[in-house]
Design a protein around this motif. Sequence first.
Motif, PDB file in Angstrom:
ATOM      1  N   ALA A  78      -2.925  -1.262   0.786  1.00  0.00           N
ATOM      2  CA  ALA A  78      -2.636   0.118   1.208  1.00  0.00           C
ATOM      3  C   ALA A  78      -2.932   0.295   2.699  1.00  0.00           C
ATOM      4  O   ALA A  78      -3.763  -0.427   3.265  1.00  0.00           O
ATOM      5  CB  ALA A  78      -3.472   1.096   0.392  1.00  0.00           C
ATOM      6  N   PRO A  79      -2.264   1.255   3.341  1.00  0.00           N
ATOM      7  CA  PRO A  79      -2.464   1.437   4.785  1.00  0.00           C
ATOM      8  C   PRO A  79      -3.926   1.499   5.249  1.00  0.00           C
ATOM      9  O   PRO A  79      -4.261   0.859   6.249  1.00  0.00           O
ATOM     10  CB  PRO A  79      -1.698   2.733   5.077  1.00  0.00           C
ATOM     11  CG  PRO A  79      -0.596   2.733   4.062  1.00  0.00           C
ATOM     12  CD  PRO A  79      -1.202   2.133   2.817  1.00  0.00           C
ATOM     13  N   PRO A  80      -4.826   2.227   4.565  1.00  0.00           N
ATOM     14  CA  PRO A  80      -6.215   2.258   5.070  1.00  0.00           C
ATOM     15  C   PRO A  80      -6.842   0.865   5.116  1.00  0.00           C
ATOM     16  O   PRO A  80      -7.580   0.536   6.050  1.00  0.00           O
ATOM     17  CB  PRO A  80      -6.947   3.153   4.068  1.00  0.00           C
ATOM     18  CG  PRO A  80      -5.895   3.891   3.334  1.00  0.00           C
ATOM     19  CD  PRO A  80      -4.647   3.066   3.369  1.00  0.00           C
ATOM     20  N   ALA A  81      -6.515   0.038   4.116  1.00  0.00           N
ATOM     21  CA  ALA A  81      -7.096  -1.302   4.063  1.00  0.00           C
ATOM     22  C   ALA A  81      -6.525  -2.208   5.147  1.00  0.00           C
ATOM     23  O   ALA A  81      -7.130  -3.212   5.513  1.00  0.00           O
ATOM     24  CB  ALA A  81      -6.851  -1.914   2.682  1.00  0.00           C
ATOM     25  N   LEU A  82      -5.350  -1.841   5.667  1.00  0.00           N
ATOM     26  CA  LEU A  82      -4.690  -2.698   6.672  1.00  0.00           C
ATOM     27  C   LEU A  82      -5.100  -2.336   8.098  1.00  0.00           C
ATOM     28  O   LEU A  82      -4.753  -3.049   9.032  1.00  0.00           O
ATOM     29  CB  LEU A  82      -3.162  -2.581   6.553  1.00  0.00           C
ATOM     30  CG  LEU A  82      -2.553  -2.975   5.206  1.00  0.00           C
ATOM     31  CD1 LEU A  82      -1.029  -2.883   5.274  1.00  0.00           C
ATOM     32  CD2 LEU A  82      -2.970  -4.371   4.784  1.00  0.00           C
TER      33      LEU A  82
ATOM     34  N   ASP B   2      -3.632 -16.224   7.315  1.00  0.00           N
ATOM     35  CA  ASP B   2      -5.014 -15.913   7.680  1.00  0.00           C
ATOM     36  C   ASP B   2      -5.481 -14.636   6.993  1.00  0.00           C
ATOM     37  O   ASP B   2      -6.648 -14.527   6.599  1.00  0.00           O
ATOM     38  CB  ASP B   2      -5.165 -15.742   9.204  1.00  0.00           C
ATOM     39  CG  ASP B   2      -5.170 -17.085   9.928  1.00  0.00           C
ATOM     40  OD1 ASP B   2      -5.415 -18.124   9.263  1.00  0.00           O
ATOM     41  OD2 ASP B   2      -4.940 -17.093  11.152  1.00  0.00           O
ATOM     42  N   ALA B   3      -4.604 -13.659   6.891  1.00  0.00           N
ATOM     43  CA  ALA B   3      -4.987 -12.393   6.249  1.00  0.00           C
ATOM     44  C   ALA B   3      -5.242 -12.596   4.753  1.00  0.00           C
ATOM     45  O   ALA B   3      -6.119 -11.958   4.177  1.00  0.00           O
ATOM     46  CB  ALA B   3      -3.905 -11.335   6.465  1.00  0.00           C
TER      47      ALA B   3
ATOM     48  N   GLU C   3     -13.802 -15.641   2.638  1.00  0.00           N
ATOM     49  CA  GLU C   3     -14.496 -14.524   1.985  1.00  0.00           C
ATOM     50  C   GLU C   3     -14.034 -13.162   2.479  1.00  0.00           C
ATOM     51  O   GLU C   3     -14.523 -12.139   2.011  1.00  0.00           O
ATOM     52  CB  GLU C   3     -16.016 -14.666   2.180  1.00  0.00           C
ATOM     53  CG  GLU C   3     -16.575 -15.730   1.251  1.00  0.00           C
ATOM     54  CD  GLU C   3     -18.017 -16.103   1.551  1.00  0.00           C
ATOM     55  OE1 GLU C   3     -18.682 -15.345   2.289  1.00  0.00           O
ATOM     56  OE2 GLU C   3     -18.449 -17.163   1.052  1.00  0.00           O
ATOM     57  N   ASP C   4     -13.099 -13.143   3.436  1.00  0.00           N
ATOM     58  CA  ASP C   4     -12.759 -11.851   4.051  1.00  0.00           C
ATOM     59  C   ASP C   4     -11.267 -11.535   4.001  1.00  0.00           C
ATOM     60  O   ASP C   4     -10.803 -10.694   4.759  1.00  0.00           O
ATOM     61  CB  ASP C   4     -13.248 -11.839   5.506  1.00  0.00           C
ATOM     62  CG  ASP C   4     -12.597 -12.954   6.321  1.00  0.00           C
ATOM     63  OD1 ASP C   4     -11.881 -13.804   5.724  1.00  0.00           O
ATOM     64  OD2 ASP C   4     -12.788 -12.983   7.543  1.00  0.00           O
ATOM     65  N   GLY C   5     -10.537 -12.170   3.110  1.00  0.00           N
ATOM     66  CA  GLY C   5      -9.087 -11.927   3.085  1.00  0.00           C
ATOM     67  C   GLY C   5      -8.624 -11.188   1.840  1.00  0.00           C
ATOM     68  O   GLY C   5      -9.428 -10.812   0.975  1.00  0.00           O
ATOM     69  N   PHE C   6      -7.289 -10.980   1.755  1.00  0.00           N
ATOM     70  CA  PHE C   6      -6.707 -10.349   0.564  1.00  0.00           C
ATOM     71  C   PHE C   6      -7.049 -11.167  -0.694  1.00  0.00           C
ATOM     72  O   PHE C   6      -7.259 -10.604  -1.772  1.00  0.00           O
ATOM     73  CB  PHE C   6      -5.178 -10.273   0.677  1.00  0.00           C
ATOM     74  CG  PHE C   6      -4.654  -9.468   1.838  1.00  0.00           C
ATOM     75  CD1 PHE C   6      -5.261  -8.276   2.232  1.00  0.00           C
ATOM     76  CD2 PHE C   6      -3.521  -9.890   2.529  1.00  0.00           C
ATOM     77  CE1 PHE C   6      -4.745  -7.524   3.284  1.00  0.00           C
ATOM     78  CE2 PHE C   6      -2.997  -9.152   3.589  1.00  0.00           C
ATOM     79  CZ  PHE C   6      -3.611  -7.971   3.968  1.00  0.00           C
ATOM     80  N   GLY C   7      -7.068 -12.492  -0.554  1.00  0.00           N
ATOM     81  CA  GLY C   7      -7.371 -13.347  -1.708  1.00  0.00           C
ATOM     82  C   GLY C   7      -8.751 -13.054  -2.258  1.00  0.00           C
ATOM     83  O   GLY C   7      -8.932 -12.871  -3.476  1.00  0.00           O
ATOM     84  N   ALA C   8      -9.753 -12.981  -1.363  1.00  0.00           N
ATOM     85  CA  ALA C   8     -11.115 -12.665  -1.797  1.00  0.00           C
ATOM     86  C   ALA C   8     -11.171 -11.264  -2.403  1.00  0.00           C
ATOM     87  O   ALA C   8     -11.905 -11.023  -3.376  1.00  0.00           O
ATOM     88  CB  ALA C   8     -12.080 -12.772  -0.606  1.00  0.00           C
TER      89      ALA C   8
END
Length: 404
Positions: free
Chosen positions: A110-114, A156-157, A211-216
Motif C-alpha cells: 500500500a502507498p504508506p508502506a512504500l 532489493d525491495a 530482514e527488511d524487504g517485502f519478503g520478510a
Amino acid sequence: MTEAPVRAATPPVSDVDPFSDEHLLNPEPLHQALREAGPVVYLSHYDVHALARYEQVHAALVDWQHFESGSGVGLANFRHEEPWRPPSLLLEADPPRHDAPRHVLRNILAPPALRRLQAAWSAVAEELVDEVLAHGPEFNAFTALAEAFPLRAFPDAVGIGPEGRENLLPYGNMAFNAFGPRNDLVAADADRAGDLSAWVNAQCAREALTEDGFGADIWAAADRGDLTYEQAPLVVRSLLTAGVDTTVHALSACLYAFATHPEKWQRLRERPELARVAFEEAMRWQSPVQTFFRTATTDVNVAGSVVPEGSKILMFLGAANRDPVRWSEPDRFDLTRDPSGHVGFGMGLHQCVGQHVARLEAEALLTALARRVESFELTGTPRRHANNTLRAWESLPVRVRPSA
Ligand code: OVM
C-alpha cells in the motif's frame, strides 16, 4: 450477466489464433475485428469465448461469482489439466481462499508502506540515468532503462540475495507464456522451466530473504497468524513472478510513447507531475498485460449468448482499453484525457495488487529522465518480443539530447 436467457443468440464464430506471432506482435487489427464482431465471439480454435469490448471485459472482471479464477486464468482449465506449478494463492484463487493472501499483500504494497522507497528509488533512477548518459547519446532504451531500472529497484525491495537475479526476467517471461496455449513460445523454455522454477522457489524461503524487504514482511504476517507458514513462500513467489517483467514492459510502453510523441515529452519536462498520468495513459494505450482468462461457474448470459458452465473466457484487456465506445480517439496517446477506468491493471477483486509499486517505479524513472534529457527520438525500428500474454519489447533504439 446472470442466468442464461430462455432464447439464446449464437455468438459469431472466429477461427483466428490470437496467440500466433502475427497477432501477438501487432494485436490492434485483431482487437478491432473482435470488438466489431460482437460483444462475445466464439474462438473455435481453442473452444473459448472471447470478450474484446470494454463493457463486457469490465463486467466479467468485476463478476468473480460467475467468472472464477480458481480454475486458472490462462487457457489451461485446472478442472481438467494439471497446472504447470502450484497455483498462485492470489491470481488463481477465489474468495474465500483468496482473501487472506490478498489482504496481507495489499497492506505490504500500500502507498504508506512504500513511502520509504520513494527517495531510494529516485536516487537509483538518477544514478542509472547518469550512467547511461555518460556512455553516449545512443542506446537501447529497452535494456538500458526499462529492464535495468526495475532490476535495480525491485529485487532489493523484495529482499532476495544478489545471486541468480538474471533468472528473474526469463522466469516471468515463461510464466506469462504459460497462460497461453502450449505453442512454440512455451516449448522454447521447456528445457529450463525446471531450473528457473527451482531458483525462484529457493528465493521464497525465509532464510533466503533479507530482514527488511517485502519478503520478510510476508513471513512476518505468517508469524502474526495472518497467513499460514505454508502460504508465505507462495505469496513471495507472486511478487517474483508478477513484479518484474510487468514493470519492464510498462516502462517500455512509457518510453516508446514519449519517443514517438516528442511534444508530449516537452510537456512532461515542463510539468514533471504529469509523470503519473502519463504512466496511466501508457498503461491504457499499450496494456502490457494483454489478456487473462476466467472460467464460467454457471451457464452465463453475455449480451444474449450463453457461455457454458465450466468453459473458458478470454478477456482482451488491450482491446477494451481502446474501445471507441468507451474512449474518444482511443489510439491516441493523449496526456489530456482521463485514463482512469482503464483495465490495464484489471478491475475488481483481483486488480493488480502491485500497482502502487509500478507507479512509483515509473514516477522515479520518468522524473529522473525528464530532468536530464531535453529530447529523445527513435533511431531505428523498435522491436517487439512475442509473449502469449505480455505486450513485450526487445529493443527501443534511441538517441537523446541531454539537458544543458
Ligand atoms: C502470481 C501472479 C500474479 C499476477 C500475474 C502473474 C505471471 C502471476 O500471483 O503468481 O503473472
